[in-house]
Design a protein around this motif. Structure first.
Motif, PDB file in Angstrom:
ATOM      1  N   GLY A  16       1.556   6.708  -6.825  1.00  0.00           N
ATOM      2  CA  GLY A  16       0.413   7.558  -7.172  1.00  0.00           C
ATOM      3  C   GLY A  16       0.679   9.023  -6.887  1.00  0.00           C
ATOM      4  O   GLY A  16       0.306   9.901  -7.685  1.00  0.00           O
ATOM      5  N   MET A  17       1.328   9.302  -5.768  1.00  0.00           N
ATOM      6  CA  MET A  17       1.657  10.696  -5.436  1.00  0.00           C
ATOM      7  C   MET A  17       2.649  11.265  -6.450  1.00  0.00           C
ATOM      8  O   MET A  17       2.537  12.423  -6.847  1.00  0.00           O
TER       9      MET A  17
ATOM     10  N   LEU B 275       0.832  -1.201   0.000  1.00  0.00           N
ATOM     11  CA  LEU B 275       0.000   0.000   0.000  1.00  0.00           C
ATOM     12  C   LEU B 275       0.870   1.257   0.000  1.00  0.00           C
ATOM     13  O   LEU B 275       0.572   2.230  -0.700  1.00  0.00           O
ATOM     14  N   PHE B 276       1.947   1.237   0.758  1.00  0.00           N
ATOM     15  CA  PHE B 276       2.860   2.388   0.793  1.00  0.00           C
ATOM     16  C   PHE B 276       3.464   2.636  -0.581  1.00  0.00           C
ATOM     17  O   PHE B 276       3.520   3.776  -1.038  1.00  0.00           O
TER      18      PHE B 276
ATOM     19  N   ILE C 125       2.338   1.711  -3.567  1.00  0.00           N
ATOM     20  CA  ILE C 125       1.311   2.166  -4.505  1.00  0.00           C
ATOM     21  C   ILE C 125       0.987   3.628  -4.262  1.00  0.00           C
ATOM     22  O   ILE C 125       0.857   4.420  -5.201  1.00  0.00           O
ATOM     23  N   THR C 126       0.865   4.020  -2.995  1.00  0.00           N
ATOM     24  CA  THR C 126       0.595   5.413  -2.665  1.00  0.00           C
ATOM     25  C   THR C 126       1.740   6.313  -3.092  1.00  0.00           C
ATOM     26  O   THR C 126       1.522   7.408  -3.629  1.00  0.00           O
TER      27      THR C 126
END
Length: 101
Positions: free
Chosen positions: A28-29, A21-22, A24-25
């Protein structure tokens, strides 16, 4: 570079956390930052501002609805059902047993 990300991910897994999740985030950022830089260089700057305002408004409405549902669910969870006469008699007898000890 792959060994870095693999080691990074394995380190978090060994700590009991998953870095998926980290990562992917983080990606995305980074993509959002590049997209914002591209849009700021074009003539669509004002339209994007209005679009973000609409999206933010919808997000606030969604947040209010989720919080409202959570509050209602919490209130329903705290309501207790009335005990039947049999259950009430058993509970009283247990209390009297423990009181006599």
């Amino acid at each position: 570079m792959n060994s870095f990300w693999h080691g990074f991910s394995e380190h978090f897994k060994s700590c009991g956390r998953d870095a998926t999740l980290f990562l992917i985030t983080l990606g995305g950022m980074f993509a959002l930052l590049i997209g914002a830089a591209i849009v700021m260089q074009t003539s669509h700057r004002q339209a994007v501002g209005y679009g973000l305002l609409v999206v933010a408004g919808l997000a606030v409405i969604r947040l209010v609805l989720v919080l409202h549902r959570a509050i209602i669910a919490g209130r329903q969870r705290t309501k207790r059902m009335q005990l039947s006469s049999d259950e009430l008699a058993k509970a009283r007898s247990k209390l009297l047993k423990h009181q006599n000890r």
